[in-house]
Design a protein around this motif. Structure first.
Motif, PDB file in Angstrom:
ATOM      1  N   TYR A 242       1.855   1.986  -3.507  1.00 48.78           N
ATOM      2  CA  TYR A 242       0.764   2.463  -4.301  1.00 48.78           C
ATOM      3  C   TYR A 242       0.718   3.793  -3.728  1.00 48.78           C
ATOM      4  CZ  TYR A 242      -4.206   3.339  -5.387  1.00 48.78           C
ATOM      5  OH  TYR A 242      -5.322   3.684  -5.795  1.00 48.78           O
TER       6      TYR A 242
ATOM      7  N   ALA B 292      -4.723  -0.987  -7.603  1.00 47.17           N
ATOM      8  CA  ALA B 292      -3.254  -0.854  -8.097  1.00 47.17           C
ATOM      9  C   ALA B 292      -3.515  -0.959  -9.717  1.00 47.17           C
ATOM     10  CB  ALA B 292      -2.174  -1.560  -7.722  1.00 47.17           C
TER      11      ALA B 292
ATOM     12  N   LEU C  59       3.454   1.799  -9.042  1.00 49.31           N
ATOM     13  CA  LEU C  59       2.466   1.103  -9.244  1.00 49.31           C
ATOM     14  C   LEU C  59       2.879  -0.394  -9.827  1.00 49.31           C
ATOM     15  CD1 LEU C  59       0.125   3.490 -11.074  1.00 49.31           C
ATOM     16  CD2 LEU C  59       0.055   2.685  -8.910  1.00 49.31           C
TER      17      LEU C  59
ATOM     18  N   ALA D 166       3.755  -2.075  -6.552  1.00 50.34           N
ATOM     19  CA  ALA D 166       2.342  -2.311  -5.772  1.00 50.34           C
ATOM     20  C   ALA D 166       1.818  -3.702  -6.287  1.00 50.34           C
ATOM     21  CB  ALA D 166       1.480  -1.162  -5.835  1.00 50.34           C
TER      22      ALA D 166
ATOM     23  N   ARG E 126       0.845  -1.320   0.092  1.00 52.79           N
ATOM     24  CA  ARG E 126      -0.022  -0.055  -0.036  1.00 52.79           C
ATOM     25  C   ARG E 126       0.809   1.460   0.009  1.00 52.79           C
ATOM     26  NH1 ARG E 126      -5.026   0.176   3.699  1.00 52.79           N
ATOM     27  NH2 ARG E 126      -5.433   2.193   2.810  1.00 52.79           N
TER      28      ARG E 126
ATOM     29  N   TYR F 147      -7.129  -4.419  -3.000  1.00 53.64           N
ATOM     30  CA  TYR F 147      -6.247  -3.427  -3.311  1.00 53.64           C
ATOM     31  C   TYR F 147      -5.295  -3.677  -4.477  1.00 53.64           C
ATOM     32  CZ  TYR F 147      -7.101  -0.610   0.763  1.00 53.64           C
ATOM     33  OH  TYR F 147      -7.544  -0.049   1.578  1.00 53.64           O
TER      34      TYR F 147
END
Length: 893
Positions: free
Chosen positions: A638, A678, A643, A646, A635, A674
């Motif tokens: 992120y 992403a 990205l 992540a 996270r 999550y």
């Protein structure tokens, strides 16, 4: 002969030597850019008369705020990094030409461009300072007053003479080839810091500016160097972004007078002074060669190994071993402390030899003898050590004698043989005075982190009373015991007392005392008790602190160093995973969340990475607590806009959680959710939508149709449809989510308001500007009433409303609102927070539509530079503003 300002076609900062030169070249830059004085003034938010003074030669640009001069240059079309640095050098020359040497930070330089920074910066790169707060309480003033409270320095004439000579040579061109860094290394308690303080006092006597930075750990070094950068004139934005080591060294090398920098207690130099994966002497961390011959760096450390400093060390660095005192000097130190009545010279010498000449041990022994001697014999007890002979005999009875594990040479082993004895005898003394908690309390403090302990926050009497290590104990007894430990020099107050705040409850345990106490047999014998108690204490201290609430952040700063203490105990003593308390990672995980929530993603990443590394070593990679930390680390990536990292991180955690917990476990579905977020932000919208739907279906089956997590999945799935352009379907789904959230959570629950926000954005996407405006105006009012005017979601909705007004053809009103929002966001978050950059980007676009092209270009160029620093060159938001800037420049020709 006076030259015409227009005699040359283009401005050239290399031609600047005086203030008049500066005015001439800046005028050329302005005219070449085709901007007016008023346009420059508007771009930098300064009076036109002030800018006119720069151009006429009346005065030079101010240095604070530090971004003002770059904004002037940007308004004049100067944005190339190399050219901007040339202008900074020119300004420095011009200021020196008029005799401006008043401030150590008079001549700041712009931060190095992102591409020039080391690839691995999380351990050293500072993050945003929330609300102007401080992460650690530090001072760069050398604590030379301490020398007045200690006996005369003994046995250090050779090293102090050498350092005095190096100070005398500062500024001498003939001495530029001499070493500019000295490393004082030796056993803990050998007196290295005392030598460094002596050097700092000598510097003051010689008119040399001295600064002092604690090197106990990477965070403390960072805080100290940030404070030094601020003292040298760095702007807070410079401190928050860019390469912190590069910044402080640019400022140090620009300092015009001789200086001394002491980095004290850097006992793990590779971890505290070097960039990750590099050597301490590579010259790109906190320790570097001093160019120009005006500065000297002094490091104190226990580490004198060739592997750290080089074999041989580089030419600019010298290592100096600080050995234990010889018997004669050590005996004189004992008499200085205990007085002539404490024994004969022979007894003092014998005790000095028994203590191995270690200054710390000698000081504690001398103070112990002096303290006991002040007690009437009838009350001191038959075995009290009232003389040097008594003290030596107590040691020879075998009480508490330990060998310091880190000693290397036979001489050092002799010095460390009895290093634990002095404070153990002092603990016996306190027990005899009716303070039997002194020993377990010191053990407990030693089992916490190495930083200062906020005792009022951590030492909970109710929890300690439930431990068999203490039994019933009151807060007053804990306080009295702490004061007694401080009185004998075993712990030291680490915070300033004041009439308003009262006495400090923050204490520090000397590193050597901490190490020896931590290794004592009773800690190992009762390790389960200490591990459980430390785990319970830090978990209880963290339990009442919401990491997302700014009102708790001051207490988090005091606690963060200790939250990993239970895990450190597990690893240090090799505790079996089966014997690890359930909450061993709880406080450490919460503290990392605090770092993330308070706008310090760099420190949060480092904290999570350490937590994952230690957790995997102690508990295994598939332990649910470790997987939670790995999820949170992803996270943070992120949040940082990384990205790709992540997505890879969430995928790895998803595989592990699916295997160990099952594919339908709520934690597994949280990671899957999550991962979809992403993927959406990475532009992989179809994959994101499919994963959102899969998560939604699984949550519906496991948790139920109306569970808040199921509704969150439905909300995000609908928003992915909006991003895909399937607006009708997205509208129907969001309407269903809104109805369900109103029914389950209430009309003004924060989650319900999030869905209303997404519906308003959807109306904007469908060109229903009137509907979007009405929805957002209502939402801003509700957010203001429910969450407050400064809540991030309130400000986010105001930003969306500004975007709608811009799109509706109201640029003047939108610009007015955007400037108001910008002032509020800046006050809360600083100038380079991503949310602040969104507002600044919008202002740049509004200026374009208002045909204020010079201002627009300046604003967009500044946003581009800041986004490159904060988010990176490849972040989508960075690319977006770069394209807007290119368009403005193309339009202007």
């Amino acid at each position: 002969m006076t030259s015409d300002p227009r005699a040359d076609a283009a401005a050239d900062p290399r031609r600047i030597a005086t203030k008049a030169d500066f005015a001439r070249e800046l005028t050329l830059a302005k005219e070449q850019a085709g901007v007016t004085v008023r346009e420059i003034a508007a771009a930098v938010r300064a009076p036109a008369s002030t800018v006119g003074g720069y151009l006429s030669g009346k005065h030079l640009p101010a240095l604070r705020p530090a971004d003002q001069f770059p904004r002037i240059l940007a308004a004049c079309g100067v944005t190339d990094e190399a050219t901007v640095q040339a202008w900074w050098r020119a300004l420095r020359r011009a200021r020196r030409a008029v005799g401006d040497h008043s401030s150590p930070g008079s001549f700041p330089e712009p931060p190095a461009p992102p591409d020039d920074r080391p690839a691995t910066v999380p351990a050293v790169a500072p993050a945003s300072v929330p609300r102007g707060g401080h992460r650690l309480l530090v001072s760069t003033r050398p604590p030379v007053d301490r020398l007045g409270q200690t006996p005369a320095v003994r046995g250090r004439d050779e090293v102090t003479t050498r350092l005095a000579g190096a100070l005398d040579a500062l500024g001498d061109p003939a001495a530029r080839a001499a070493p500019s860094a000295f490393v004082l290394h030796g056993l803990g308690g050998a007196g290295k810091s005392t030598v460094a303080l002596t050097a700092a006092r000598l510097a003051a006597e010689k008119g040399v500016q001295a600064w002092w930075v604690s090197g106990t750990d990477a965070d403390t070094v960072m805080a100290g160097m940030q404070a030094l950068s601020a003292e040298l004139g760095a702007d807070p934005d410079q401190i928050r972004t860019g390469s912190a080591p590069d910044l402080v060294w640019r400022l140090l090398e620009a300092y015009p007078d001789p200086w001394l920098l002491v980095i004290d207690d850097a006992d793990d130099p590779p971890a505290t002074l070097a960039l990750p994966g590099t050597a301490v002497t590579d010259g790109n961390g906190w320790l570097r060669a001093v160019r120009g011959g005006r500065g000297l760096v002094l490091v104190t450390t226990r580490d004198g190994t060739a592997g750290t400093w080089g074999d041989p060390p580089p030419a600019w660095l010298r290592t100096i071993a600080v050995r234990p005192l010889d018997a004669d000097d050590a005996a004189r130190l004992l008499f200085d402390l205990a007085g002539e009545r404490a024994g004969s010279p022979q007894e003092a010498r014998a005790l000095a030899v028994r203590l191995g000449g270690l200054p710390l041990a000698l000081c504690l022994a001398g103070r112990h003898v002096a303290d006991v001697a002040a007690i009437p014999a009838a009350f001191a007890g038959p075995h009290a050590a009232r003389t040097f002979g008594d003290y030596r005999r107590a040691l020879e009875q075998g009480r508490h004698a330990e060998v310091l594990a880190r000693t290397a040479t036979p001489a050092d082993r002799a010095a460390g043989e009895a290093v634990g004895d002095p404070w153990e005898l002092s603990l016996d003394l306190l027990a005899g005075r009716g303070l039997p908690l002194a020993r377990p309390l010191l053990r407990l403090l030693s089992c916490l982190g190495s930083g200062p302990v906020a005792c009022g926050l951590v030492l909970r009497p109710d929890i300690m009373s439930a431990s068999p290590l203490f039994g019933p104990v009151s807060g007053r007894l804990i306080w009295e015991t702490l004061q007694a430990l401080a009185g004998l020099g075993i712990v030291e107050p680490a915070g300033a007392s004041s009439p308003d705040a009262g006495p400090t409850d923050v204490v520090a345990v000397h590193q050597l005392v901490r190490e020896m106490s931590r290794r004592s047999p009773d800690v190992r014998e009762r390790l389960d008790g200490y591990l459980t108690l430390v785990t319970d204490l830090v978990a209880a201290a963290a339990a009442g602190l919401d990491p997302r609430d700014p009102d708790t952040w001051a207490r988090w700063r005091a606690l963060v160093d200790h939250t990993a203490a239970p895990l450190d105990l597990v690893l240090d003593f090799g505790v079996s995973p089966r014997a690890v308390p359930p909450g061993v990672l709880t406080a450490a995980t919460l503290s990392a969340r605090y770092l993330r929530a308070s706008g310090e993603p760099g420190r949060a990443e480092a904290a999570y990475a350490r937590l994952v590394r230690l957790g995997e070593a102690a508990l295994g990679g598939d332990d649910p607590r470790v997987l939670e930390a790995r999820h949170d680390l992803s996270r943070v990536w992120y949040d940082l806009g990384r990205l790709g990292d992540a997505v890879r991180g969430f995928r790895a955690v998803l595989r592990s959680r699916s295997r160990t917990l099952g594919p339908a476990h709520p934690d597994t579905l949280t990671t899957q959710h999550y991962l979809a977020r992403a993927l959406r932000d990475a532009g992989r919208l179809d994959s994101a939508w499919r994963l959102f739907r899969r998560t939604q279906d699984a949550r519906r089956a496991v948790l139920g149709e109306d569970h808040p997590d199921t509704l969150t999945s439905r909300n995000n799935s609908a928003d992915a449809l909006r991003a895909l352009g399937r607006l009708d379907r997205a509208a129907a789904e969001l309407a269903g989510v809104l109805a369900a959230r109103i029914r389950v959570l209430g009309a003004e629950h924060p989650a319900t308001l999030v869905t209303r926000y997404h519906l308003a954005r959807l109306a904007h996407d469908r060109d229903d500007l009137a509907g979007a405006r009405a929805a957002l105006e209502s939402l801003v009012g509700t957010y203001t009433r429910v969450l407050g005017p400064e809540h991030p979601r309130t400000l986010l909705s105001r930003q969306a409303l500004i975007d709608v007004r811009h799109d509706a053809g109201e640029p003047d009103a939108a610009l007015r609102d955007a400037r108001e929002l910008l002032a509020q966001r800046r006050a809360l978050l600083g100038d380079r927070h991503p949310a602040v950059l969104v507002t600044r980007h919008r202002i740049g676009l509004l200026l374009v539509d208002l045909a204020r092209h010079a201002e627009a270009e300046a604003e967009l160029a500044a946003v581009l530079a800041d986004r490159r620093l904060v988010l990176g060159r490849a972040h989508p938001d960075t690319l977006l503003v770069r394209e807007a800037l290119d368009a403005v420049r193309t339009r202007r020709g």
